[in-house]
Structures are given as structure tokens and as C-alpha cells.
Design a protein around this motif. Structure first.
Motif, PDB file in Angstrom:
ATOM      1  N   THR A   1      33.208   0.055  40.224  1.00 60.26           N
ATOM      2  CA  THR A   1      32.771   1.263  40.905  1.00 60.26           C
ATOM      3  C   THR A   1      31.266   1.239  41.048  1.00 60.26           C
ATOM      4  O   THR A   1      30.568   0.594  40.261  1.00 60.26           O
ATOM      5  N   SER A   2      30.750   1.927  42.042  1.00 66.00           N
ATOM      6  CA  SER A   2      29.309   1.979  42.275  1.00 66.00           C
ATOM      7  C   SER A   2      28.693   3.159  41.525  1.00 66.00           C
ATOM      8  O   SER A   2      29.221   4.269  41.557  1.00 66.00           O
ATOM      9  N   VAL A   3      27.575   2.869  40.836  1.00 68.00           N
ATOM     10  CA  VAL A   3      26.813   3.927  40.166  1.00 68.00           C
ATOM     11  C   VAL A   3      25.439   3.991  40.828  1.00 68.00           C
ATOM     12  O   VAL A   3      24.483   3.351  40.404  1.00 68.00           O
TER      13      VAL A   3
ATOM     14  N   VAL B   1      24.013  10.017  37.329  1.00 65.27           N
ATOM     15  CA  VAL B   1      24.781   9.786  36.111  1.00 65.27           C
ATOM     16  C   VAL B   1      26.234  10.073  36.455  1.00 65.27           C
ATOM     17  O   VAL B   1      26.546  11.095  37.062  1.00 65.27           O
ATOM     18  N   LYS B   2      27.122   9.153  36.060  1.00 61.14           N
ATOM     19  CA  LYS B   2      28.498   9.223  36.504  1.00 61.14           C
ATOM     20  C   LYS B   2      29.437   9.008  35.332  1.00 61.14           C
ATOM     21  O   LYS B   2      29.184   8.172  34.468  1.00 61.14           O
TER      22      LYS B   2
ATOM     23  N   ASP C   1      41.106   3.261  34.915  1.00 58.47           N
ATOM     24  CA  ASP C   1      41.192   2.889  36.329  1.00 58.47           C
ATOM     25  C   ASP C   1      39.861   3.005  37.080  1.00 58.47           C
ATOM     26  O   ASP C   1      39.801   2.668  38.271  1.00 58.47           O
ATOM     27  N   GLY C   2      38.800   3.490  36.432  1.00 58.85           N
ATOM     28  CA  GLY C   2      37.495   3.579  37.080  1.00 58.85           C
ATOM     29  C   GLY C   2      37.336   4.758  38.017  1.00 58.85           C
ATOM     30  O   GLY C   2      36.310   4.874  38.711  1.00 58.85           O
ATOM     31  N   LYS C   3      38.311   5.662  38.055  1.00 56.24           N
ATOM     32  CA  LYS C   3      38.206   6.806  38.961  1.00 56.24           C
ATOM     33  C   LYS C   3      37.186   7.823  38.449  1.00 56.24           C
ATOM     34  O   LYS C   3      37.102   8.104  37.255  1.00 56.24           O
TER      35      LYS C   3
ATOM     36  N   TYR D   1      31.460  -2.914  36.345  1.00 54.54           N
ATOM     37  CA  TYR D   1      32.696  -3.686  36.289  1.00 54.54           C
ATOM     38  C   TYR D   1      33.386  -3.473  34.950  1.00 54.54           C
ATOM     39  O   TYR D   1      32.731  -3.371  33.900  1.00 54.54           O
ATOM     40  N   ALA D   2      34.717  -3.449  34.996  1.00 54.54           N
ATOM     41  CA  ALA D   2      35.531  -3.476  33.788  1.00 54.54           C
ATOM     42  C   ALA D   2      36.312  -4.786  33.815  1.00 54.54           C
ATOM     43  O   ALA D   2      37.106  -5.028  34.732  1.00 54.54           O
TER      44      ALA D   2
END
Length: 393
Positions: free
Chosen positions: A50-52, A81-82, A88-90, A389-390
């Protein structure tokens, strides 16, 4: 030689005016080792990404993700900040800490740099503007915001009801965890010539132990801010400015009453926690945090060698030298392997028993600066462009 963290105001103009150089000769300019050929024993998988925000670009920043209770928290330099779900990265929530100017396109960036740390119900992050933020983990709302003595480059450390901040001008400050009010300030001093970065404190038995830009390790009583002891583990010597850098920018590690500390141009040193007396030392230097696990020390030195040493005397057990000058991150210990990222966006997996490579993967084109973070069964790593990334085995 990892010069990406060097910060000396006016250094370039000073060198041009005086005719001196940071380097002795052209021979001092190092070249990145070619990518080693690795036969993967397994294929690491990207579970999600996901993009931060916009990441950190080419700026030095200690921003890296944090994990707690199934959620991952990350930030970019501008002020995003996220919080995302670790499975799942949602996205759960996202906030923007940049300063509003009245024009949406001209918000002043928050310049976040130190963190992210999550503890209890708060996410903590510091900034180059000497601000420390505590955000509510449930929705990202600002619980409190406090101005500190200088740039907050290292991650906040939460212990005994305090949030400890080591600032770029050599101050260790303790803030009240509940409201951010200042409890005390300890002046640890600093050198005129330093690396860009600060040691985050380690805490144990009511003491905070932290490295300084002056080559010393200091122990401070957390409740009073009183200095207990100081011990020098690095001395400014050498012919060039780079040779004389003596920063202790790594986070000390405390195990069984022993403090392990590591300087840039100094030593890997074991100290007695109560007295600060040196128990043993090895001539090894780094700016990367290191790991102490199962009577071993795992580290990446300033030339990007990966080493395993004994905690009893610092005897080298193995060395992996095939990644020299690839600007490696600090290592993470995951599923029995050491994992490091590099500036070209590769992740390298190393067997902890003998240091041989077991896997290699290209993950991101912008490269990595900060270390991977273990989050249960996943390995989190944030690229320079802000992509989080995870990774799973």
C-alpha cells in the motif's frame, strides 16, 4: 562508508573555501558491490502493499512502520500517517499532519522523521520541526502535540509513563505519556561534526541508556532525568573529518544487566548497566541498529558486512561480505533468518548459522533505508517512495 546520514551545516562551503576535502584521495571513493548470484531456497511472497504518501525521497529519515494488535501504522515525511489492517493492508484511517495555510496545494509539510512508535492507545511520531505528535490509534486524531528542544530524528520510546525523545542537538527529553507535558531535559552534549541521526534510548530497571554524538553512552534515571554514568566508546581520531566522526547513533541493547552499544568510528562495546564499566570491546563501527538474540549479536557494519558475534567477548562467528557498500538497512530476525534491504530495493535473506544467502528478491525500485519490522507472521518494510510491503515466507 555510509555518507547518506552526514549532516554538518555549512560543510560544503567550508570545504570549498578552505581547499580541504572530506576524503584523502580518489581511492577513498567506494563502489557498490555487484548483486550476488543467489539460488533461492524459497520464494518470499508479497502478501500486500500500500502507498503511504510520498515517502522520504532522498532525505534521511528514520520513519519505519510499527505494528500492534493486528494493525500497522506508517508515515511519510510530508505528514501523512496511515493505519492499515495487518492481514490485508486495507486502510483503517489516514490523517495529514502538514500545516494548513488556507490553500490546499500550499500546505507546509510536517517533515516527519522520527518513528513510528505505537504503545497503548497512541501512535507517536516526531518531526524535523521539533514537534512530537501522539495520535489516537482508533481514528488518528491528535491526542497531543508538543514542541521539543530540537529535531526529533530518532523514534520516540515509551516507558514508565514517559515518552523519551532524543533530539538532534543532544538533548534527551521526557514527556508525560498522557498529555505530552515536559517532565525533564538532560543535556548529553554533542560534537560540531556529526552524522544525521540520533540514538533512540533503551530502557531497563528505571534507567534510559542512550548513545550520543560525542562518542559516549549515557545512563539517565527516567523519573528524575538525573545522569547516572557516562562512558566513552568512540574517540574522535583520524586525518579526515569523516575519520573523526564518533557518533553513537545506534540504539543500545540491554540484556541480563549488560548494555551493548555500537559507535560509527568506534567500538562494539559491552558495558555493565549499573556502573557503565567496559566489560569488553571490539573495533567495529556502524550507524545501523543491531540485534542481540540467543547469545549472539547480529549487525551490519559501516562497510555493509553482515556479522554474527558472540555476546561473550564479541568473537566473530561468521561474516557475509558480498553486499559491501550496497547501503544496507539494519537487519531483522524473521523465521530464523536475518533479512536486510538495500538501496536498490532488494531484500537479502541470510542463514543465521553460517551467513550464506538463502533467498534474494527485488521488491521496490526506489530502494530501502530503514529496517524491516516483524509483525507476527509478516515482515514489513517501507520503501523510500512510501510504498509499504508485507512479506511472508
Amino acid at each position: 562508508m555510509q555518507l547518506r546520514k552526514l549532516l554538518v551545516p555549512g560543510l560544503i562551503s567550508l570545504a570549498l573555501l578552505s581547499g580541504c576535502s572530506l576524503f584523502n584521495s580518489e581511492e577513498d571513493v567506494v563502489k557498490m558491490s555487484p548483486l550476488p548470484q543467489v539460488e533461492n531456497q524459497f520464494t518470499p511472497t508479497t502478501a500486500w502493499k500500500t502507498s503511504v504518501g510520498n515517502g522520504i525521497g532522498e532525505f534521511y529519515s528514520n520513519l519505519h512502520p510499527a505494528w500492534q494488535d493486528g494493525n500497522v501504522y506508517a508515515a511519510d515525511r510530508r505528514g501523512t500517517v496511515k493505519a492499515v489492517n495487518a492481514s490485508d493492508g486495507k486502510e483503517i484511517w489516514k490523517v495529514d499532519l502538514s500545516e494548513k495555510t488556507g490553500f490546499l496545494s500550499s500546505n507546509r509539510p510536517a517533515l516527519l522523521s522520527g518513528g513510528v512508535t505505537v504503545s497503548g492507545g497512541h501512535v507517536y511520531v516526531g518531526s524535523e520541526k521539533a514537534q512530537v505528535y501522539a495520535l489516537d490509534t482508533s481514528d488518528g486524531s491528535v491526542a497531543w502535540q508538543t514542541k521539543v528542544a530540537g529535531e526529533a530524528l530518532s523514534r520516540p520510546v515509551v516507558s514508565d509513563g514517559l515518552v523519551l525523545i532524543h533530539t538532534s542537538n543532544g538533548m534527551l527529553q521526557a514527556l508525560n505519556e498522557s498529555d505530552g507535558s515536559l517532565k525533564w531535559t538532560a543535556n548529553l552534549d554533542m560534537s560540531a561534526l556529526t552524522l544525521r541521526g540520533e540514538s533512540a534510548p533503551a530502557t531497563a530497571y528505571g534507567a534510559a541508556v542512550v548513545g550520543g554524538d560525542n562518542g559516549r553512552v549515557s545512563a539517565v534515571l527516567m523519573q528524575q532525568g538525573q545522569l547516572i554514568w557516562q562512558q566513552r566508546i568512540s574517540q574522535a581520531t583520524g586525518a579526515t573529518e569523516i575519520d573523526r566522526l564518533s557518533d553513537v547513533d545506534t540504539t543500545p541493547v540491554i540484556v541480563n544487566g549488560i548494555v551493548y552499544a555500537l559507535a560509527y568510528n568506534g567500538n562494539l562495546t559491552a558495558l555493565d548497566l549499573r556502573s557503565g564499566q567496559i566489560m569488553w570491546k571490539r573495533e567495529l563501527g556502524s550507524v545501523n541498529d543491531f540485534i542481540v538474540d540467543n547469545n549472539r549479536i547480529y549487525m551490519v557494519d559501516q562497510s555493509d558486512r553482515i556479522l554474527a558475534l558472540t555476546t561473550d567477548g564479541g568473537v566473530t562467528q561468521w561474516t557475509q561480505s558480498d553486499l559491501l557498500h550496497r547501503n544496507l538497512t539494519a537487519p531483522a530476525l524473521y523465521n530464523g533468518y536475518l533479512v536486510v534491504g538495500d538501496s536498490e530495493g532488494y531484500m537479502h535473506w541470510v542463514d543465521i548459522n553460517d551467513g550464506h544467502f538463502v533467498a534474494q528478491q527485488k521488491v521496490d525500485s526506489s530502494g530501502f533505508l530503514t529496517e524491516p519490522v516483524v509483525a507476527s507472521d509478516k515482515l514489513l518494510i517501507q520503501a523510500k517512495d512510501g510504498t509499504l510491503y508485507a512479506i511472508t515466507r
